[in-house]
Design an enzyme around this catalytic site. Structure first.
Site, short mmCIF file in Angstrom:
data_model
loop_
_atom_site.label_atom_id
_atom_site.label_comp_id
_atom_site.label_asym_id
_atom_site.label_seq_id
_atom_site.Cartn_x
_atom_site.Cartn_y
_atom_site.Cartn_z
N LYS A 48 51.23 -33.36 -13.85
CA LYS A 48 52.12 -32.70 -14.81
C LYS A 48 51.31 -31.95 -15.86
O LYS A 48 51.67 -30.84 -16.26
CB LYS A 48 53.02 -33.74 -15.48
CG LYS A 48 53.91 -33.15 -16.58
CD LYS A 48 54.85 -34.19 -17.17
CE LYS A 48 55.69 -33.57 -18.28
NZ LYS A 48 56.72 -34.51 -18.80
N HIS A 106 56.19 -26.47 31.15
CA HIS A 106 56.86 -25.76 30.06
C HIS A 106 58.08 -26.51 29.56
O HIS A 106 59.17 -25.96 29.39
CB HIS A 106 57.24 -24.35 30.50
CG HIS A 106 56.08 -23.52 30.95
ND1 HIS A 106 54.98 -23.29 30.15
CD2 HIS A 106 55.83 -22.90 32.13
CE1 HIS A 106 54.11 -22.54 30.81
NE2 HIS A 106 54.58 -22.30 32.02
#
Length: 515
Positions: free
Chosen positions: A136, A273
């Site tokens: 932060k 495939h």
């Protein structure tokens, strides 16, 4: 004013180099107890945090860094005069560098025999808070969560240069991703507990996934696409031989495993495939392979062979006759690996058989250009006893077994899908067509091309027949039974056609589309 760096690490890679360099640069090192002891043992000066806060670690280490003196030193905005005045009044020094990594929750979870209590104690509380605070306040504080980043930050500090804002932002982004990943893994663990299921919603209100880059890949589906392989847990695959797996290899392996899990008998699936081009089952694995290979003797070249039993030498020799890019098995009999490794570029993979028994995550996520789609897995778990025989002709035992086999096969194909099979092998497959009759023609053509006698074969369709045309075509080739979901307004027309030809028709009430 003193310069402070806070170190608290479970992963101690490169920590000696970082700590020694920071000492030389004039930083006082603050460390949690475990890290402090480690640094003491290698002769690096440090201050245990409890000495600075004048508050001991308590609750067996559950509380050690959660103290205003620590968090104020990290979070104070150096450009805010009021913040700096408050620190001065309270005698708090700024902490300019935070190097923290967290308790190894994921690694502990993957350890055999780990208990719930051990896992709970491996949920880090202070560490994520330190990281978030430093990230932060990235303009003033360097946050290091990855040991590989130590060197780049030290390069600037050792040359008396300001760490660039761009690098600080990069480190802050990396820190928040790291904490997010950590929290997501813990959430997954709680989701896996049996007691969670009692209150779990049908569809989650929030769905978070977090995974870590396991391996950069050379490219994606095509050479111009960047790609990587990511994991949230330990990989269930082990590459025993051959080159590293590619993006498309991973897709083909996944498609093969999804198929293998459907068969209890020794089974062989040949994939090309992401589509099965041959599937065979038999009590003998070598015979199962022969059945799968003979389904389509062209497509196995350059494909993947997956089996659901330990691979024996006889089956390995059969596979070896054809160029096979990948072999995947749950194990390998004595001598088989040595035989297969003679072809160096072939990838030989061992997979965890638990993959075939369960899915740790009940949801399947698909990415769109404008959002995500979430659905439960299509596990193909229907009970055949609940299927409805709607034709006048009733199935014999062998025919019924063939229909069950065909139904599993067709669920693996892209829709519209047609599978023509026996009870233990594939004869012809038609998939990915824009009409069901086209898929039917394709499946029949493939079966004829490879010389299969279809007299007595069965047909499975992943979706209903919208017209009777497919039934008319199947009858010409001797198909004796059909299994499909039903639900079309033309069901009566299809039933009438089957009765006309003496074909058995079974409706499952379930559809298995794969778009």
């Amino acid at each position: 004013m003193n310069k402070y760096a806070l170190l608290s690490v479970s992963d101690r890679r490169n920590i000696e180099k970082l700590a020694a360099a920071l000492n030389e640069l004039g930083y006082a090192i603050l460390a949690t107890k475990g890290t402090s002891n480690y640094l003491d043992n290698i002769g690096i000066n440090n201050i245990e945090i409890a000495r600075l806060t004048r508050f001991p670690e308590i609750l067996n280490g559950r509380v050690k860094t959660l103290h205003p003196r620590i968090f104020a030193g990290i979070l104070a905005d150096r450009e805010n005069l009021e913040h700096m005045k408050t620190l001065e009044e309270l005698g708090i020094d700024c902490i300019d560098l935070v190097a923290v990594n967290l308790y190894p929750f994921a690694e502990t979870w993957s350890r055999e025999g780990v208990t719930h209590s051990e896992l709970i104690e491996n949920i880090d509380i202070g560490g994520p808070s330190l990281i978030r605070a430093a990230a932060k306040n990235y303009k003033s504080v360097m946050v290091l969560t990855d040991p590989q980043d130590y060197e780049s930050v030290l390069a600037y500090l050792q040359n008396n240069k300001e760490v660039p804002l761009e690098l600080r932002i990069h480190l802050a982004h990396k820190a928040f991703e790291y904490v997010s990943h950590y929290d997501t893994i813990i959430a997954e663990y709680f989701k896996s507990l049996d007691s969670f299921k009692e209150y779990s919603p049908n569809i989650p209100s929030y769905y978070s996934i977090s995974c870590k880059l396991e391996q950069p890949l050379r490219y994606g589906e095509n050479p111009h696409q960047m790609a990587g392989f990511y994991l949230s847990h330990q990989s269930p695959l082990e590459v025993l031989s051959g080159k590293e797996l590619s993006f498309n290899n991973h897709q083909d392996i996944d498609a093969t495993l999804r198929g293998l899990r459907l068969f209890e008998q020794p089974a062989v699936i040949i994939t090309k495939h992401c589509n099965p081009c041959g599937i065979g089952v038999d009590s003998d694995l070598a015979l199962a392979y022969e059945k799968a290979y003979k389904s389509d003797t062209d497509s196995p070249y350059g494909g993947i062979v997956g089996v659901n039993r330990s691979l024996d030498i006889k089956t390995a020799e059969l596979i070896n006759r054809v160029f096979t890019e990948i072999i995947i098995a749950p194990d390998y009999d004595t001598g088989v690996l040595e035989f297969l490794k003679k072809k160096k570029n072939r990838r030989v993979i061992k997979y965890n058989p638990e993959l075939l028994n369960k899915f740790s995550e009940p949801w399947e996520l698909k990415c769109l250009t404008y959002g995500w789609l979430l659905q439960s897995w299509d596990l193909v778990q229907e009970n055949p006893e609940e299927w409805e025989v709607v034709s006048e002709q009733k199935p014999e035992k062998d025919e019924w077994e063939a229909l069950i086999f065909a139904w599993k096969v067709v669920s693996l194909l892209r829709s519209n899908a047609i599978a023509i099979t026996g009870k233990d092998r594939v004869y012809g497959l038609g998939a990915g067509q824009t009409s069901r009759i086209d898929s039917t023609h394709l499946a029949l053509w493939k079966a004829q091309r490879y010389g299969h006698n279809l007299s007595g074969a069965v047909c499975a369709s992943d979706g209903f027949f919208p017209f009777r045309d497919s039934v008319d075509e199947l009858h010409k080739y001797g198909i004796k039974a059909i299994i499909e979901p039903g639900g079309s307004k033309s069901d009566n027309e299809v039933i009438e056609a089957c009765n006309e030809y003496g074909i058995t028709l079974v409706l499952t009430g379930y559809r298995h589309f794969k778009h």
